[in-house]
Design a protein around this motif. Structure first.
Motif, PDB file in Angstrom:
ATOM      1  N   PRO A  51      -9.176   1.687   6.928  1.00  0.00           N
ATOM      2  CA  PRO A  51     -10.564   1.450   7.339  1.00  0.00           C
ATOM      3  C   PRO A  51     -10.692   0.104   8.050  1.00  0.00           C
ATOM      4  O   PRO A  51      -9.712  -0.653   8.161  1.00  0.00           O
ATOM      5  N   THR A  65     -12.641  11.509   2.284  1.00  0.00           N
ATOM      6  CA  THR A  65     -11.322  10.971   2.597  1.00  0.00           C
ATOM      7  C   THR A  65     -10.227  11.857   2.031  1.00  0.00           C
ATOM      8  O   THR A  65      -9.186  12.075   2.665  1.00  0.00           O
ATOM      9  N   SER A  66     -10.449  12.394   0.831  1.00  0.00           N
ATOM     10  CA  SER A  66      -9.470  13.300   0.231  1.00  0.00           C
ATOM     11  C   SER A  66      -9.294  14.558   1.081  1.00  0.00           C
ATOM     12  O   SER A  66      -8.169  15.038   1.268  1.00  0.00           O
ATOM     13  N   LEU A 113      -3.907   4.997   5.382  1.00  0.00           N
ATOM     14  CA  LEU A 113      -5.351   4.882   5.172  1.00  0.00           C
ATOM     15  C   LEU A 113      -5.757   3.503   5.680  1.00  0.00           C
ATOM     16  O   LEU A 113      -5.375   2.474   5.103  1.00  0.00           O
ATOM     17  N   ILE A 158      -5.814   7.617   8.948  1.00  0.00           N
ATOM     18  CA  ILE A 158      -7.186   8.015   8.612  1.00  0.00           C
ATOM     19  C   ILE A 158      -8.037   6.752   8.515  1.00  0.00           C
ATOM     20  O   ILE A 158      -7.763   5.873   7.689  1.00  0.00           O
ATOM     21  N   ASP A 159      -9.049   6.662   9.358  1.00  0.00           N
ATOM     22  CA  ASP A 159     -10.034   5.586   9.262  1.00  0.00           C
ATOM     23  C   ASP A 159     -11.162   6.084   8.371  1.00  0.00           C
ATOM     24  O   ASP A 159     -12.006   6.869   8.794  1.00  0.00           O
ATOM     25  N   ASN A 160     -11.168   5.643   7.130  1.00  0.00           N
ATOM     26  CA  ASN A 160     -12.165   6.116   6.171  1.00  0.00           C
ATOM     27  C   ASN A 160     -13.317   5.131   6.003  1.00  0.00           C
ATOM     28  O   ASN A 160     -13.922   5.043   4.944  1.00  0.00           O
ATOM     29  N   LEU A 200     -16.285   7.306   5.346  1.00  0.00           N
ATOM     30  CA  LEU A 200     -16.043   8.466   4.484  1.00  0.00           C
ATOM     31  C   LEU A 200     -16.094   8.052   3.021  1.00  0.00           C
ATOM     32  O   LEU A 200     -15.616   6.971   2.667  1.00  0.00           O
ATOM     33  N   ASP A 201     -16.664   8.926   2.189  1.00  0.00           N
ATOM     34  CA  ASP A 201     -16.606   8.686   0.753  1.00  0.00           C
ATOM     35  C   ASP A 201     -15.257   9.178   0.226  1.00  0.00           C
ATOM     36  O   ASP A 201     -14.392   9.616   0.992  1.00  0.00           O
ATOM     37  N   ALA A 244      -9.840  14.749   4.338  1.00  0.00           N
ATOM     38  CA  ALA A 244      -9.135  14.334   5.555  1.00  0.00           C
ATOM     39  C   ALA A 244      -7.644  14.163   5.284  1.00  0.00           C
ATOM     40  O   ALA A 244      -6.799  14.508   6.125  1.00  0.00           O
ATOM     41  N   VAL A 303      -8.386   7.374  -3.823  1.00  0.00           N
ATOM     42  CA  VAL A 303      -8.257   8.606  -3.041  1.00  0.00           C
ATOM     43  C   VAL A 303      -7.061   9.423  -3.534  1.00  0.00           C
ATOM     44  O   VAL A 303      -7.144  10.650  -3.670  1.00  0.00           O
TER      45      VAL A 303
END
Length: 256
Positions: free
Chosen positions: A188, A239-240, A186, A229-231, A234-235, A242, A91
Motif C-alpha cells: 500500500p 485484500t484477501s 502487498l 497488490i496495492d491495498n 481495500l479492507d 485480491a 491478510v
C-alpha cells in the motif's frame, strides 16, 4: 355321530367343508380416506399426458454446484511479502481461515519471537546476532511449511522480504520451502503503512523513518514480475480476495 352345536348337515363328515358364512365389510378406520374402486378406462379414452423430456439446460431436482472462483481447493505454498504496516499477517490469517480446504498460516515474526531470553530485536540494530536468529526462524518456518504441505495442508507465510538483500531475499525462502513457493507482494501507499504502524505496540512498532526506509526499498519489487497488490483502499476481506485472484492467475500462468 353327534353334531356340534349349531352345525349344518355336512359338519363332521370327512371330505366336506362347508362354505364360511358371508362376512360384513370392514368399515374404514376413522379419519382414513376410502380408496376408490378400480375401474377400467373407457375403450376410446385418450392416452394419459406424458410431459416432454427436459431440455438441455434443465437440471431437474439436482442443483448445479456453485462455481469455485480463485484458488479453490488447490494445495499451495504462498509467501506474502510487504513492508511493516502493509497488513501481511492480518491478510494472511484471514485468507488461510476462509479457504475451503485446510490451510495453515506461519508468521516469521511470531516464530522469531519464540526466543524469549536473548531475543535479538532488529530495532536495536541489524547485526550478526539478529541475522543468525532470522536465518534460524526462516529455516523453522520452511520446515513447518514443508511438513504441512506433505500432509496435504496449504501454507501461507509472511515476511518483509527485500528485493535488494540476499540475506532476507526470496531465494532463501524458495530453498527452505520449495521451488513451487508462490510469492505475492502487498504494497500500500506510504501514508497507509505509517498510519497502521502507529497503531502497533511493543517491538512490532517501528519509527516513522524506519517504516519509510523499508517501504522505499520494497518499491524495488515493481518490474520483478511478481504480482503486486496495492491495498491502500481495500479492507482485509477485499485484500484477501485480491490475493486469491492473484494466486489463481499464478497457478494457471506462472511468471516467477
Amino acid at each position: 355321530m353327534q353334531q356340534g352345536a349349531g352345525g349344518g348337515a355336512n359338519w363332521g363328515q370327512p371330505g366336506h367343508h362347508p362354505a364360511a358364512p358371508p362376512q360384513p365389510p370392514i368399515p374404514p378406520a376413522q379419519g382414513w380416506p376410502v380408496p376408490a374402486p378400480p375401474h377400467a378406462p373407457p375403450p376410446h379414452a385418450p392416452p394419459p399426458h406424458v410431459p416432454p423430456p427436459p431440455g438441455p439446460e434443465a437440471t431437474g431436482h439436482i442443483p448445479l454446484p456453485p462455481a469455485v472462483a480463485g484458488t479453490g481447493g488447490a494445495t499451495l505454498a504462498v509467501l506474502l511479502i510487504g513492508p511493516a504496516g502493509a497488513g501481511k499477517t492480518t491478510v494472511a490469517r484471514h485468507w488461510a481461515s476462509t479457504r475451503p480446504v485446510p490451510t495453515a498460516h506461519v508468521s516469521l515474526d511470531d516464530v522469531r519471537e519464540w526466543v524469549c531470553s536473548g531475543f535479538a530485536d532488529p530495532q536495536a540494530g541489524w547485526n550478526d546476532h539478529s541475522e543468525a536468529q532470522y536465518r534460524l526462524a526462516r529455516r523453522t518456518c520452511g520446515f513447518a511449511a514443508r511438513n504441512f504441505l506433505a500432509n496435504g495442508i496449504s501454507c501461507i507465510l509472511d515476511d518483509a522480504v527485500f528485493p535488494d538483500r540476499p540475506v532476507v531475499g526470496l531465494g532463501g525462502w524458495k530453498r527452505h520451502v520449495g521451488p513451487a513457493l508462490l510469492p505475492v507482494v502487498l504494497l500500500p501507499g506510504l501514508e497507509i503503512v505509517l498510519e497502521r504502524n502507529a497503531a502497533r505496540s511493543g517491538n512490532r512498532r517501528l519509527s516513522d523513518e524506519e517504516v519509510a526506509r523499508i517501504h522505499g526499498r520494497m518499491a524495488g519489487w515493481y518490474g520483478s514480475g511478481l504480482p503486486i497488490i496495492d491495498n491502500s483502499d481495500l479492507d482485509v476481506e477485499g485484500t484477501s480476495r485480491a490475493l486469491d485472484e492473484a494466486l489463481a492467475r499464478a497457478i494457471t500462468a506462472p511468471a516467477f
